[in-house]
Enzyme design. Structure first.
Site, short mmCIF file in Angstrom:
data_model
loop_
_atom_site.label_atom_id
_atom_site.label_comp_id
_atom_site.label_asym_id
_atom_site.label_seq_id
_atom_site.Cartn_x
_atom_site.Cartn_y
_atom_site.Cartn_z
N HIS A 92 -4.86 -4.47 -13.04
CA HIS A 92 -4.88 -3.62 -11.84
C HIS A 92 -3.52 -3.07 -11.45
CE1 HIS A 92 -2.84 -6.57 -9.40
NE2 HIS A 92 -3.21 -6.05 -8.27
N HIS B 82 0.84 -1.21 0.00
CA HIS B 82 0.00 0.00 0.00
C HIS B 82 0.87 1.25 0.00
CE1 HIS B 82 -3.44 -2.56 1.80
NE2 HIS B 82 -3.32 -2.71 0.50
#
Lengths: 484, 137
Positions: free
Chosen positions: A407, A207
């Site tokens: 993605h 992240h």
């Protein structure tokens, strides 16, 4: 798995027929250039076998699919897409994965890179300070239990009511940031406890928050609609449902172990665990998963709020206009009830996208009016230090891939190997020398996410664009990276 | 059997640990120790140590191993517990009794999201048991 096990359907489409393995219910299709295909056929790479495993699930429509950023996961491959029919198909908590509604949000600005360059180091520091990151860190919000239940039910609407969102942010979020089927009664107290203190936190692992410069625009009309111009800064947020989603998945993977037996479902890998979508177990998971999805939409919205605060703090009075407008927010780990046309027939399906992005084409009514003529924005972060892309969905994605596209870049190197071959401190220095400001809580974590651990994102984008399942709008290059 | 009862093995997106134990009790203890070593906890010296007791049952040995490690993942995240001591007191018929001791309020260098079933199989060997566990990180 060998190259001759595939039939080449089109330049970028490779099919594994059901004759490959007795337990396959539908053929499997991989979207890849020849180079990307060869890269996943190594002896130790299990990603294509994992794709074949997903083709064994009951009640599938069309094909089991994988995007060109495919890499090895647990259960599903990352990059996998399947569409079980609502009528006789399944829902798989192991398929959706632990980080439910992990996704990407892009905010764009009218700040030119040259205008902001002297302040980028301060901006990176402010972003790192204002956006809580790292392992298990508490967030910046104090939320009561009843308010938390409202958050899970209302998603981005909760953020709007509480002053963390602008109305136009909501319109430019997948599903307007709220899935109506959230059912908190199917969420465990452990998930509630893990989640309540983590709203508005980035987390760790892959992240990140990244400030980028728009390097090149490929589609003027779409870029105009999104407010993107060459040389301007944008921000990407990559995060998900944090400990809340991890616990929801953990609970249902465990609970479904007996459900699969009850419904006589045989699986090649226990992590693919699933139950009929219409069963009480399937519906309970769907309700809890939707609550986790709403959590993730709020999480990225609160992070966006902290990012806007940071831009104001550092750039107000120094640049002409420091404001950030939302381009879009998309999920890339989800199971969603959708309608698609398969072999000429309209079917209700539960599209599972595991490390794949919804990519609906022009005309889709769920899009805000300015995006309807161009298609849904598809946000594709690259690896740290390399390019990222903004694409749009197409008629091709609707016809071929249940409205789905890639993605990200996709890993090629294990975390262990990355740690062994890359030194976090050295990598940070190299990135700084390239003009990329890095703020990271963990140097070994930085090493694991090194650019060389990932595929070439430009090759991935060339593939989805060549296959017609997305269209290029803009290419981004990083100028500041914030990691937990 | 090598001295180190666990080793990190290659997995492109996540973490995988190969764990060994001379008996099931040792396997379950070593799996917990290996996972805790990967999480890289640093205790807060001002916090007093606490104990947590567990009594778990599962339909099979693999699920029991996942349930056990999942309990620890929850404690690590919810209490920021830096675990220093692990004792599996009893293990039979897919049931386990154990105690862990640790210090809450610590810091961790790695985030373990969950313990997966992916490819998990407890294998009997001449010198004990072995399992490969994939963690989502």
């Amino acid at each position: 798995m060998r190259k001759q096990d595939f039939n080449r359907i089109a330049e970028y489409v490779w099919e594994i027929p059901t004759s490959y393995r007795d337990d396959m219910n539908v053929p499997a299709r991989l979207y890849a250039s020849e180079r990307l295909l060869e890269a996943v056929l190594g002896e130790d790479d299990k990603s294509v076998e994992q794709l074949v495993n997903t083709a064994t699930l009951p009640g599938l429509a069309g094909y089991a699919l994988a995007m060109p950023d495919i890499h090895q996961g647990y259960g599903f491959p990352i990059g996998g897409v399947i569409a079980p029919r609502v009528e006789d198909g399944v829902i798989s908590p192991g398929g959706v994965g632990y980080d439910i509604n992990c996704g990407v949000r892009v905010l764009a600005s009218r700040i030119h890179y040259e205008e902001a360059a002297p302040y980028l180091s301060d901006l990176a520091t402010a972003l790192y300070r204002n956006c809580p990151s790292g392992v298990g860190k508490g967030g910046s919000l104090q939320i009561s239990k009843s308010d938390f239940v409202d958050l899970l039910h209302d998603g981005a609407q909760w953020a709007l009511r509480n002053g963390y969102a602008l109305p136009e942010d909501i319109e430019r979020t997948e599903e307007n940031g709220r899935l109506a089927g959230a059912d908190v009664s199917h969420v465990s107290s452990r998930a509630m406890s893990r989640g309540i203190e983590q709203v508005g936190t980035l987390g760790a692992g892959n992240h990140f928050i990244e400030v980028d410069m728009i390097d090149e625009v490929f589609d003027e009309q779409a870029a105009d609609a999104m407010g993107l111009a060459p040389g301007n800064l944008v921000v990407q947020i990559h995060s998900g449902s944090r400990g809340f989603g991890h616990q929801v998945c953990t609970d249902y993977v465990r609970e479904f172990q007996s459900a699969a037996q009850k419904y006589g479902i045989h699986l090649p890998d226990r992590q693919l665990i699933c139950a009929p979508f219409q069963s009480p177990e399937g519906q309970a998971y769907f309700g809890a998963m939707n609550a986790a999805a709403n959590y993730a939409f709020v999480n990225r919205q609160v992070l966006a709020y902290h990012i806007r605060r940071s831009f104001e703090e550092v750039l107000a009075g120094k640049v002409d206009d420091w404001h950030l407008h939302q381009v879009y927010d998309i999920a890339h780990n989800m199971a969603k009830r959708e309608t698609h046309v398969v072999n000429g027939e309209t079917v209700e399906v539960v599209v599972h996208r595991k490390g794949a992005t919804r990519a609906f084409g022009p005309g889709f009514e769920g899009l805000p009016p300015e995006y309807r003529p161009i298609g849904q924005p598809v946000l594709v972060p690259g690896s740290m230090g390399t390019a990222s892309w903004i694409l749009v969905g197409t008629e091709g994605s609707m016809a071929q891939t249940f409205g789905s596209s890639c993605h990200g870049a996709g890993r090629v190197m294990s975390r262990r190997e990355a740690k062994r071959s890359v030194h976090g401190g050295t990598l940070r220095t190299e990135l700084e020398q390239e003009g990329i400001h890095v703020r990271a809580g963990s140097m070994s974590g930085l090493a694991e996410e090194a650019p060389q651990a990932y595929k070439d994102v430009d090759e991935v984008v060339k593939t989805v664009s060549g296959a017609g399942i997305a269209r290029k709008v803009a290419r981004l290059v990083p100028v500041a990276v914030i990691k937990g | 059997m090598s001295d180190q009862p666990w080793e990190e093995i290659e997995h492109s997106a996540d973490w995988a640990l190969r764990v060994r134990g001379e008996d099931l009790r040792a396997l379950y203890e070593n799996a917990a120790r290996g996972m805790i070593a990967l999480a890289g906890g640093e205790a807060d010296p001002d916090q007093p140590a606490v104990s947590h007791d567990f009594a778990l049952s599962a339909p099979d040995a693999e699920t029991l191993l996942i349930d056990w490690l999942t309990e620890l993942v929850y404690l690590i995240e919810d209490k920021s517990l830096v675990i220093s001591d692990i004792r599996v007191a009893r293990i039979e018929n897919f049931s386990l009794e154990a105690t862990v001791r640790g210090t809450p309020g610590g810091h961790f260098s790695k985030h373990i999201k969950a313990v997966t079933y992916h490819g998990l199989e407890i294998i009997r060997r001449d010198d004990g048991y072995e399992a490969t566990i994939v963690f989502d990180v």
